[in-house]
Write a protein that holds these residues in place. Structure first.
Motif, PDB file in Angstrom:
ATOM      1  N   THR A  74      -0.816   0.771  -7.687  1.00 18.23           N
ATOM      2  CA  THR A  74      -0.888   2.198  -7.383  1.00 18.23           C
ATOM      3  C   THR A  74      -1.334   2.426  -5.945  1.00 18.23           C
ATOM      4  N   HIS A  75      -0.952   3.583  -5.430  1.00 21.83           N
ATOM      5  CA  HIS A  75      -1.413   3.991  -4.111  1.00 21.83           C
ATOM      6  C   HIS A  75      -2.569   4.954  -4.222  1.00 21.83           C
ATOM      7  N   ASP A  76      -2.784   5.388  -5.449  1.00 19.43           N
ATOM      8  CA  ASP A  76      -3.682   6.506  -5.685  1.00 19.43           C
ATOM      9  C   ASP A  76      -5.036   5.955  -6.128  1.00 19.43           C
TER      10      ASP A  76
ATOM     11  N   THR B 272      -2.833  -1.241   1.213  1.00 19.01           N
ATOM     12  CA  THR B 272      -1.941  -0.477   2.079  1.00 19.01           C
ATOM     13  C   THR B 272      -0.492  -0.859   1.813  1.00 19.01           C
ATOM     14  N   SER B 273       0.397  -0.033   2.298  1.00 16.43           N
ATOM     15  CA  SER B 273       1.818  -0.299   2.122  1.00 16.43           C
ATOM     16  C   SER B 273       2.185  -1.617   2.808  1.00 16.43           C
ATOM     17  N   GLY B 274       2.975  -2.441   2.105  1.00 14.71           N
ATOM     18  CA  GLY B 274       3.380  -3.714   2.679  1.00 14.71           C
ATOM     19  C   GLY B 274       2.362  -4.823   2.512  1.00 14.71           C
ATOM     20  N   SER B 275       1.310  -4.573   1.720  1.00 14.55           N
ATOM     21  CA  SER B 275       0.267  -5.587   1.573  1.00 14.55           C
ATOM     22  C   SER B 275       0.634  -6.660   0.547  1.00 14.55           C
ATOM     23  N   GLY B 276       1.779  -6.495  -0.122  1.00 12.71           N
ATOM     24  CA  GLY B 276       2.218  -7.546  -1.038  1.00 12.71           C
ATOM     25  C   GLY B 276       1.973  -7.256  -2.510  1.00 12.71           C
ATOM     26  N   LYS B 277       1.627  -6.021  -2.850  1.00  9.79           N
ATOM     27  CA  LYS B 277       1.313  -5.681  -4.245  1.00  9.79           C
ATOM     28  C   LYS B 277       2.524  -5.886  -5.153  1.00  9.79           C
ATOM     29  N   THR B 278       3.659  -5.298  -4.741  1.00  3.63           N
ATOM     30  CA  THR B 278       4.863  -5.420  -5.557  1.00  3.63           C
ATOM     31  C   THR B 278       5.288  -6.874  -5.671  1.00  3.63           C
ATOM     32  N   THR B 279       5.223  -7.584  -4.561  1.00  2.00           N
ATOM     33  CA  THR B 279       5.623  -8.989  -4.577  1.00  2.00           C
ATOM     34  C   THR B 279       4.761  -9.781  -5.559  1.00  2.00           C
ATOM     35  N   LEU B 280       3.442  -9.557  -5.524  1.00  2.00           N
ATOM     36  CA  LEU B 280       2.540 -10.255  -6.439  1.00  2.00           C
ATOM     37  C   LEU B 280       2.920  -9.947  -7.887  1.00  2.00           C
TER      38      LEU B 280
HETATM   39  N1  ATP Z   1      13.093  -9.977   0.151  1.00  2.00           N
HETATM   40  C1  ATP Z   1      12.258  -9.883   1.185  1.00  2.00           C
HETATM   41  N2  ATP Z   1      12.520 -10.531   2.336  1.00  2.00           N
HETATM   42  C2  ATP Z   1      11.670 -10.468   3.384  1.00  2.00           C
HETATM   43  N3  ATP Z   1      10.535  -9.770   3.370  1.00  2.00           N
HETATM   44  C3  ATP Z   1      10.218  -9.091   2.260  1.00  2.00           C
HETATM   45  C4  ATP Z   1      11.051  -9.118   1.104  1.00  2.00           C
HETATM   46  N4  ATP Z   1      10.475  -8.356   0.144  1.00  2.00           N
HETATM   47  C5  ATP Z   1       9.352  -7.874   0.675  1.00  2.00           C
HETATM   48  N5  ATP Z   1       9.182  -8.320   1.942  1.00  2.00           N
HETATM   49  C6  ATP Z   1       8.041  -8.000   2.822  1.00  2.00           C
HETATM   50  O1  ATP Z   1       6.895  -8.339   2.137  1.00  2.00           O
HETATM   51  C7  ATP Z   1       5.851  -7.450   2.433  1.00  2.00           C
HETATM   52  C8  ATP Z   1       5.203  -6.982   1.157  1.00  2.00           C
HETATM   53  O2  ATP Z   1       6.130  -6.262   0.404  1.00  2.00           O
HETATM   54  P1  ATP Z   1       5.721  -5.565  -0.971  1.00  2.00           P
HETATM   55  O3  ATP Z   1       6.920  -4.853  -1.464  1.00  2.00           O
HETATM   56  O4  ATP Z   1       5.111  -6.555  -1.856  1.00  2.00           O
HETATM   57  O5  ATP Z   1       4.633  -4.516  -0.472  1.00  2.00           O
HETATM   58  P2  ATP Z   1       3.834  -3.433  -1.326  1.00  2.00           P
HETATM   59  O6  ATP Z   1       2.406  -3.756  -1.201  1.00  2.00           O
HETATM   60  O7  ATP Z   1       4.399  -3.309  -2.686  1.00  2.00           O
HETATM   61  O8  ATP Z   1       4.131  -2.143  -0.473  1.00  2.00           O
HETATM   62  P3  ATP Z   1       4.346  -0.633  -0.975  1.00  2.00           P
HETATM   63  O9  ATP Z   1       3.010  -0.102  -1.265  1.00  2.00           O
HETATM   64  O10 ATP Z   1       4.953   0.027   0.222  1.00  2.00           O
HETATM   65  O11 ATP Z   1       5.244  -0.692  -2.155  1.00  2.00           O
HETATM   66  C9  ATP Z   1       6.450  -6.323   3.250  1.00  2.00           C
HETATM   67  O12 ATP Z   1       6.072  -6.520   4.587  1.00  2.00           O
HETATM   68  C10 ATP Z   1       7.925  -6.529   3.082  1.00  2.00           C
HETATM   69  O13 ATP Z   1       8.574  -6.156   4.250  1.00  2.00           O
END
Ligand code: ATP
Ligand code: MG
Lengths: 311, 410
Positions: A193-195, A35-43
């Protein structure tokens, strides 16, 4: 091979990525869904050190990534983001040549590489090399974005929602092109991906994330047949799983000798597509197109139904 | 390239329209305005002012007594011809040629009037420009600007047009068309100081721009990178911008005087409480805001996906700045340089107040002596310089940014 070991990222004490471990085999495609915000991009961004991890370790081909300067590490890893991020003031040629130039390749080698990549992505060198990004269609921009990421022949490619902005038809084409190119070049791909359909169509393995945790990292079939928990089951789609399962295999796996009436199906259809065709045409069986002289083969409804229930 | 104004097709119902509609279609509104300015001016507003000597009150002289009959008739004919082409929707090239013809005719007429009115061998009598001359010039200049706006010449063509215009003026001056005009008499009695102050004016304006750019660009980059500093620095520069120049000069006298007295070598460099140094510093200070603010907004305007991609591909921060961010911010930065250059050329006039030199010297001398032509001797070149700077900088900006268009269709 990428080894992610107990990796965490904390923002203000809150774990955005929470002790994730996974081992990504070389030359495979892994999709990260969640789901959105689950940390995918961060990982993903921790893999090329656009974000520094709070704890844990990532190794690429046995080497800890913190042992290399971040910008040098990134030059060895391809990176594609949603909306491609092409440099608007540079031509297609210059965009693609970015990393080779950073690596100080010589001119001739760079030109050869650009030609090769444009050919690979079916873009005519003479008509595209000197264009600026705004002179390309969305699909072409996206292909140039991937070509740019591949220019220095990285053996790891990170893609964050690379096809998110494309219309369904162009997207399907981009996905199959990516699959072909991955088979040809053999790099490892980590893709967010979201898809869900995209994840199933493209990847060898799928990682499901929720609230910073990795819930399951497995082959698509396993995800369908043995979801780790109810979240994963819901993510892969309860209602659709039989069809998803069928979409993972081609009809040759369940083809049998014999005749059938009506129009022949192309041999490279997935089982899901074959089922759809049989239901639509109201047949119990359909012939499969064969090279001249080969014995006739067919696919039957009963075999398809059995395959859908197989687990 | 030439853009004719679109004429809306006549609606069906009004096919058999009367003359009113026809007139509406054939007549140019701006042309009518210009004609309404030019014709009464020609007839009823004094063209030149005649003075028996430099000090006495002048007498207004109208076109028909200021020029020999043949010349007045010629001027009249030319003005009518130009106005006809302006009112009727003539082709844009025709209008442009007409406007140029009108300008040149008026410029020659003022020279003719001066030599016609000045009695033979009388070196005291003065003939100056009067309202009528300026209004005619203004009317035709409007026509020219309108034609140029419709023609939309390319950047290099604009620079060439400017050079052609300057060459034409130079040629007319060379022939001596205006030699009997009071303005030219003021000039020839101080030709040396005119050129000296002219160079000084340019040096003040361009030099302070260079210095302001050298400080402003890094400051802008710093403001962009360190967000906490941004508001503070921009606010300080904003406050500086609001200090009146005279007050700023006053504020600079004490510190510069102290530096001159206490820092060895400073006074040899020309640093004093008054003179060119405080003027230069004031110009630099005023120039900082546009440069810093535009640099910041140019850099902030760079698409985050673009700088993100650059980082992800392995560019270092310096490389991202030099290869991606600054080139993409370039249009905004060039715009700032244009603003500052034009602003500096105008403001450098004030430098003369504290002995800083420049064209302002003539302006303030002229005000002191109530000699309008001396004021003009300082003001006209300043306006001309600013105009040239604007045209050239606009052309350069357009040339430099043509290939750097933002992604318009994404
Ligand atoms: N620089 C930051 N400072 C504080 N919180 C952050 C930062 N970057 C991301 N977050 C938080 O980390 C969580 C995960 O973010 P991330 O971008 O990894 O999500 P995602 O899975 O890629 O979501 P999406 O599908 O919407 O792209 C989110 O709740 C976001 O608000
Ligand atoms: Mg994301």
């Amino acid at each position: 091979m990428i080894e992610i070991d107990e990796i965490s990222k904390l923002y203000d004490g809150r774990a955005v990525v929470d002790r994730v471990s996974m081992q990504i085999p070389a030359s495979t495609i892994t999709a990260i869904v969640g789901t959105s915000g689950s940390g995918k991009t961060t990982l993903m961004r921790m893999v090329n050190r656009l974000i520094d991890q709070t704890s844990g370790q990532i190794k690429i081909n046995g080497q800890d990534i913190t042992g290399t300067q971040p910008h040098e590490l990134r030059r060895r890893i391809g990176y594609v983001i949603q909306g491609h991020g092409l440099f608007p003031h540079q031509t297609v040629y210059d965009n693609i040549a970015t990393v080779p130039r950073l690596l100080k390749w010589d001119r001739a080698k760079i030109e050869q590489k650009v030609r090769e990549l444009l050919a690979l992505f079916q873009l005519e060198f003479d008509s595209f090399a000197r264009r600026y990004p705004h002179e390309l269609s969305g699909g072409q921009q996206q292909r140039v974005g991937v070509a740019r990421a591949l220019a220095a022949e990285p053996d790891l490619l990170l893609m964050d929602e690379p096809f998110g902005a494309l219309d369904p038809i162009i997207r399907a084409k981009a996905q199959s092109d990516l699959r072909d190119i991955q088979r040809k070049l053999g790099m490892t791909i980590l893709l967010v991906t979201h898809d869900m359909d995209e994840a199933f169509r493209l990847s060898d393995r799928i990682a499901v994330m929720n609230a910073g945790k990795l819930l399951q990292y497995a082959e698509p079939r396993t995800l369908l047949t043995h979801p780790a928990d109810s979240f994963v089951a819901e993510m892969v789609g309860q209602a659709e799983r039989a069809f998803r399962l069928l979409s993972l295999n081609g009809i040759d796996a369940i083809a049998e000798d014999g005749q059938a009436a009506g129009a022949a199906l192309p041999a490279d259809l997935t089982q899901r597509e074959a089922l759809s065709d049989l239901l639509w045409s109201g047949r119990d069986a359909a012939p499969i197109a064969q090279p001249d002289g080969n014995a006739p083969r067919r696919v039957t409804l009963s075999r398809l139904l059995a395959a859908a229930a197989e687990r | 390239m030439i853009e004719e104004p679109d004429q809306p097709p006549a609606p069906f119902g009004k096919r058999k329209t009367g003359s009113a509609d026809l007139i509406k279609q054939k007549i140019d509104k701006l042309g009518v305005v210009i004609a309404l300015i030019a014709m009464p001016t020609l007839l009823f507003v004094p063209f030149v002012t005649f003075k028996a000597n430099r000090i006495v009150q002048g007498q207004p002289v109208w076109v028909f007594s200021a020029l020999p009959t043949w010349a007045a008739a010629c001027l009249m004919l030319v003005v009518i011809a130009v106005l006809v082409s302006a009112i009727l929707k003539a082709g844009v090239l025709v209008r442009m040629t007409a406007a140029c013809l009108g300008l040149v005719t008026v410029l020659i007429a003022i020279g003719l009037a001066a030599s016609f009115l000045t009695p033979e061998g009388n070196s005291f009598a003065r003939v100056s420009t009067a309202t009528g001359f300026w209004m005619l010039l203004f009317a035709f200049a409007m026509l020219l600007i309108d034609a140029l706006a419709r023609l939309r010449p390319r950047p290099l063509a604009r620079i060439l047009l400017l050079l052609a215009g300057l060459a034409l003026l130079g040629l007319l001056a060379r022939i001596g068309v205006w030699n009997e005009l009071s303005l030219l008499k003021e000039f020839s009695s101080r030709a040396d100081s005119f050129w000296r102050e002219g160079w000084r004016h340019l040096a003040l304006a361009v030099g302070s721009l260079v210095i302001a750019f050298a400080f402003g660009l890094p400051l802008g980059i710093l403001c962009y990178r360190v967000e906490r500093l941004r508001a503070a620095i921009l606010n300080v520069l904003n406050v500086i911008q609001t200090i009146p120049s005279i007050a700023l000069f006053g504020l600079l006298i004490a510190p510069l005087g102290w530096i001159a007295a206490n820092l060895p070598g400073a006074s040899e460099l020309g640093i004093r409480g008054i003179g060119a140094a405080p003027a230069f510093i004031a110009l630099v200070l005023y120039a900082l805001l546009p440069i810093v603010a535009n640099t910041v907004s140019g850099l902030v305007g760079v698409d985050a996906a673009v700088s993100n991609a650059a980082k992800g591909l392995g560019m270092t921060d310096g490389q991202i700045l030099r290869r991606i961010e600054l080139p993409l911010a370039m249009p905004a930065i060039l715009t700032a340089i244009r603003i500052v250059l034009v602003q500096n050329i105008g403001m450098a006039t004030i430098a003369a107040l504290i002995g800083g030199g420049g064209f302002g010297v003539f302006v303030f001398q002229g005000i002191g002596q109530t000699a309008t032509d001396l004021v003009l001797l300082g003001a006209l070149p300043t306006v001309a310089l600013a105009l040239c700077a604007a045209v050239i900088m606009d052309a350069l900006t357009e040339l430099a940014t043509r290939a750097r268009k933002e992604i318009a269709t994404a």
